[in-house]
Design a protein around this motif. Structure first.
Motif, PDB file in Angstrom:
ATOM      1  N   TRP A  23      58.613  50.617 -34.505  1.00 34.36           N
ATOM      2  CA  TRP A  23      58.131  51.956 -33.952  1.00 34.36           C
ATOM      3  C   TRP A  23      58.900  53.132 -33.961  1.00 34.36           C
ATOM      4  CZ3 TRP A  23      54.938  49.620 -29.454  1.00 34.36           C
ATOM      5  CH2 TRP A  23      54.211  48.567 -29.833  1.00 34.36           C
TER       6      TRP A  23
ATOM      7  N   ASP B 139      56.919  56.327 -33.151  1.00 31.33           N
ATOM      8  CA  ASP B 139      55.556  56.677 -33.577  1.00 31.33           C
ATOM      9  C   ASP B 139      54.370  56.265 -33.028  1.00 31.33           C
ATOM     10  OD1 ASP B 139      53.370  56.798 -35.341  1.00 31.33           O
ATOM     11  OD2 ASP B 139      54.973  56.173 -37.129  1.00 31.33           O
TER      12      ASP B 139
ATOM     13  N   LYS C 149      51.812  54.151 -34.273  1.00 31.01           N
ATOM     14  CA  LYS C 149      51.924  52.643 -34.461  1.00 31.01           C
ATOM     15  C   LYS C 149      51.702  52.129 -32.985  1.00 31.01           C
ATOM     16  CE  LYS C 149      54.827  52.596 -38.460  1.00 31.01           C
ATOM     17  NZ  LYS C 149      56.450  52.254 -38.780  1.00 31.01           N
TER      18      LYS C 149
ATOM     19  N   ASN D 232      48.071  51.886 -32.604  1.00 28.98           N
ATOM     20  CA  ASN D 232      47.393  50.813 -33.370  1.00 28.98           C
ATOM     21  C   ASN D 232      47.733  49.404 -32.793  1.00 28.98           C
ATOM     22  OD1 ASN D 232      46.485  49.521 -36.056  1.00 28.98           O
ATOM     23  ND2 ASN D 232      48.407  48.577 -35.893  1.00 28.98           N
ATOM     24  N   TYR D 233      48.854  49.245 -32.023  1.00 34.29           N
ATOM     25  CA  TYR D 233      49.128  48.005 -31.156  1.00 34.29           C
ATOM     26  C   TYR D 233      48.208  48.001 -30.100  1.00 34.29           C
ATOM     27  CZ  TYR D 233      51.727  44.661 -28.126  1.00 34.29           C
ATOM     28  OH  TYR D 233      52.083  43.561 -27.487  1.00 34.29           O
TER      29      TYR D 233
END
Length: 411
Positions: A201, A213, A216, A219-220
């Motif tokens: 990340w 990021d 990211k 998204n996790y």
């Protein structure tokens, strides 16, 4: 009177002559780069050679005859040369052969087995042509015969070296980020976020600015939300029972992303509950602990967790839906547990080895009379409201559960 007039005329002539002499000297001293005043050095243009000392012990030469070098014997001495020929000579130097040029490289920060470490810079041999030309001109002007390109900073050196403040700060920041270890607690289930994921990340740009990021990270968190909005990946809405609240266990992805970014930037090692979209849910998760029974009545499946570890799971049969005896959805607490009991009701008496009531006369127990569990049995051949368990499931729960432990039933 006439004598005074002659004196004035003589003075004016002297001023004019002096001015003209100064003007001549001015033009001589302000000629283009091809005509510069030399120091008092004995130089023979036909034998003059300027030696360029390069990295690696390499030497190259610029000869006076190749650049049309000349100088006058007058005082002050004046040197002339053809700057076009000089530039041609410089262009022909071996150090400007593109096949031999090695670019310098900045130090780097890379991830390895022991975290982030610095790889030292690389000093190449690429020369700044404009800088070299400037020093060659000065050397010719001064009558110097040697230029050391290294000491005169003619090379295009790395901007950032291993000891640069920006590089060491970036390394320390990156290692701080990956030192984070975030253990998520989802009402007993746990998921650990550590360097193995975080390293993907973060990045470092050409100026050694560290970036985490956010996309990211989000998204996790979204993946957590889709997987752990309950321990089984569905949104549980339960009501009734002793809690008397309506709990919707939905992770607030936006807020949790912000919180997680701060956790990582601070290099924290913590166990945390995610931020939930509803306060009641957040409150529930902070108090339910990591030991509980979870029953998905739609899937006819049960999971029992103790101290965050799955003890046992298996298919079940819940209350008969067709005759109005469905097991009530809700968040309850185990009232007690008894061994070798007989469950009685209108028209039946059922001996069980493990009896664990959690609301009214409804509880968990083994059901030796059933040969199958799960599926859609509960719709027409379910229990009187209890949760029928295979013997091994009932035994495992009984041997580990305590009065007061949560029992969660939902559709």
């Amino acid at each position: 009177m006439e004598g005074e007039k002659n004196r004035s005329t003589k003075i004016m002539k002297g001023i004019i002559i002096s001015f003209c002499a100064l003007l001549v000297i001015y033009f001589i001293n302000t000629m283009s780069v091809s005509a510069e005043t030399l120091k008092e050095k004995e130089i023979k243009p036909e034998t003059y050679t300027l030696t360029l000392q390069e990295r690696g012990g390499v030497k190259e030469y610029i000869n006076g005859v190749d650049i049309g070098l000349k100088y006058s014997s007058e005082t002050p001495r004046v040197i002339t040369y053809d700057d076009g020929l000089l530039k041609e000579c410089i262009n022909k130097l071996s150090c400007f052969d593109s096949s031999k040029i090695i670019e310098s490289q900045n130090a780097k920060v890379g991830y390895g087995d022991n975290g982030y470490a610095i790889t030292k810079e690389v000093y190449g041999n690429k020369i700044n042509k404009d800088v070299l030309h400037e020093y060659v001109v000065k050397a010719i002007q001064n009558g110097d015969t040697t230029i050391n390109l290294e000491s005169n900073n003619c090379y295009e050196n790395p901007k950032y070296v291993a000891t640069s403040q920006e590089v060491t700060y970036a390394k320390d920041t990156l290692n701080k980020y990956v030192s984070s270890k975030i253990t998520y607690n989802f009402a007993g289930l746990t998921q650990v976020l550590d360097s193995s994921i975080i390293k993907d990340w973060i990045s470092v740009d050409g100026n050694f600015q560290v970036t985490l990021d956010e996309a990211k990270v989000r998204n996790y968190v979204d993946t957590l939300a889709s997987t752990y909005n309950t321990s089984l990946g569905t949104t549980i809405k339960v009501s009734g029972g002793y809690d008397g609240n309506n709990h919707s266990w939905i992770i607030d992805s936006s807020e949790e992303t912000k919180a997680l970014i701060e956790n990582i930037k601070n290099g924290q090692t913590i166990t945390k509950n995610p931020i939930y979209a509803q306060t009641s849910s957040a409150s529930y998760f902070s108090t339910v602990g990591d030991t509980y029974v979870e029953i998905d009545m739609a899937k006819q499946h049960l999971w029992y967790y103790k101290n965050g570890y799955l003890v046992v799971e298996g298919d079940v049969v819940t209350g008969n839906e067709s005759n109005g005896c469905s097991t009530p959805a809700g968040v309850y607490h185990l009232r007690s547990k008894e061994k070798d009991s007989v469950l009685r009701g209108p028209g039946y008496a059922a001996p069980v080895s493990f009896w664990m009531p959690f609301v009214n006369e409804i509880g968990l127990h083994d059901a030796s009379w059933r040969s199958e569990f799960g599926g859609e049995i509960y719709k027409t051949d379910g229990s009187h409201g209890c949760v029928n368990l295979p013997y091994y499931v009932a035994e495992a729960i009984y041997n580990n559960i305590n009065s007061g432990d949560p029992v969660i039933c939902y559709n």
